[in-house]
Enzyme design. Structure first.
Site, PDB file in Angstrom:
ATOM      1  N   SER A 143       0.851  -1.194   0.000  1.00 53.30           N
ATOM      2  CA  SER A 143       0.000   0.000   0.000  1.00 53.30           C
ATOM      3  C   SER A 143       0.884   1.241   0.000  1.00 53.30           C
ATOM      4  CB  SER A 143      -0.878  -0.007   1.254  1.00 53.30           C
ATOM      5  OG  SER A 143      -1.475   1.248   1.507  1.00 53.30           O
ATOM      6  N   TYR A 156      -2.736  -0.678  10.210  1.00 51.89           N
ATOM      7  CA  TYR A 156      -2.756  -1.048   8.796  1.00 51.89           C
ATOM      8  C   TYR A 156      -1.402  -0.777   8.147  1.00 51.89           C
ATOM      9  CZ  TYR A 156      -4.184  -1.135   3.876  1.00 51.89           C
ATOM     10  OH  TYR A 156      -4.282  -1.407   2.528  1.00 51.89           O
TER      11      TYR A 156
END
Length: 257
Positions: A143, A156
């Site tokens: 990401s 995350y």
């Protein structure tokens, strides 16, 4: 030179989290490019529908990526259905945003089991087959938050930094066996996983992005398909960023320098 329409002909891919969103886009593109796919997800109804849409080129396996037993079942299903495994796309993930001080140990454990342990177990599960074949491509989806710190992304983001490091480390160990491991870093992509953020496709809809728009999942799928293909045969331990320029630097309010 092979055309894009047969870019993945003859390859068998396992794609996790492929019942919807980015994983579904990858599965559909892979089949369009000539591959057979094993679609895995916990979302059985959606996963079965995607597999049915793709016909004989796809099978669906219900799959908890944090379970070693489930990974063994996926590998067995892939080999039974198609006889080999050429590609693994570790796409499955869960996502939320929360201030660091509000994050819990339970939340950290939950997100690491899916986003990191799932990738770890997936690579361990397919590598014996790929090593025996002397070929294979693993694409791990990290990401933008695996490249830079983002507020409220402590849990995350930590998982995605971990995926980044794991991808590089394991690529050094398996290159001699003909196996490539690369990672992809999406930015703001219009998928169900981040629907609560309120993203909207269209030009000018997301001014914080240098390209001034949110990406469609198919745009990430194109990058994944490239890394899975023989066109990327000399790439391993590499990072490809698909974020509309977000990690290039801050965007001026006027859009100009």
């Amino acid at each position: 030179m092979a055309q894009l329409t047969d870019q993945l002909t003859g390859k068998v891919a396992v794609i996790t989290g492929a019942a919807r969103g980015q994983g579904e886009a990858e599965a559909r593109l892979f089949v369009a490019r000539g591959a057979k796919v094993v679609i895995t997800d916990l979302l059985e109804e959606e996963g079965e529908k995607v597999a049915a849409d793709l016909g004989d080129a796809a099978v669906f396996v219900r799959h908890d990526v944090s379970s070693p037993d489930d990974w063994n079942r996926v590998v067995t299903a892939a080999l039974d259905a198609f006889g080999r495994i050429d590609v693994l796309v570790n796409n499955a993930a869960i996502y939320w945003t929360k201030a660091f001080q509000d994050e819990t140990l339970e939340g950290l454990d939950k997100i690491f089991k899916v986003n990191f342990q799932g990738v770890f177990l997936g690579m361990q599960a397919v590598l014996p087959t790929m090593k025996a074949q002397r070929s294979g491509s693993i694409v791990n989806i990290s990401s933008q938050s695996g490249l830079e710190g983002l507020p409220s992304h402590s849990a995350y983001g930590a998982t995605k930094w971990a995926v980044r490091g794991l991808s590089k480390t394991v690529s050094l160990e398996v290159g001699e066996h003909g196996v490539r491991i690369n990672s992809v870093y999406p930015g703001v992509i219009d998928t169900p996983m981040i629907a609560k953020v309120g993203v909207e496709r269209g030009e000018g809809k997301f001014p914080a992005v240098p390209l001034r728009r949110v990406a469609a999942p198919e745009e990430v799928a194109e990058t994944v398909a490239f890394l899975a293909s023989d066109a990327a045969s000399y790439m391993t331990g590499a990072e490809l960023v698909v974020d509309g320029g977000m990690t290039a630097g801050a965007v001026p309010a006027t859009g100009r320098y």
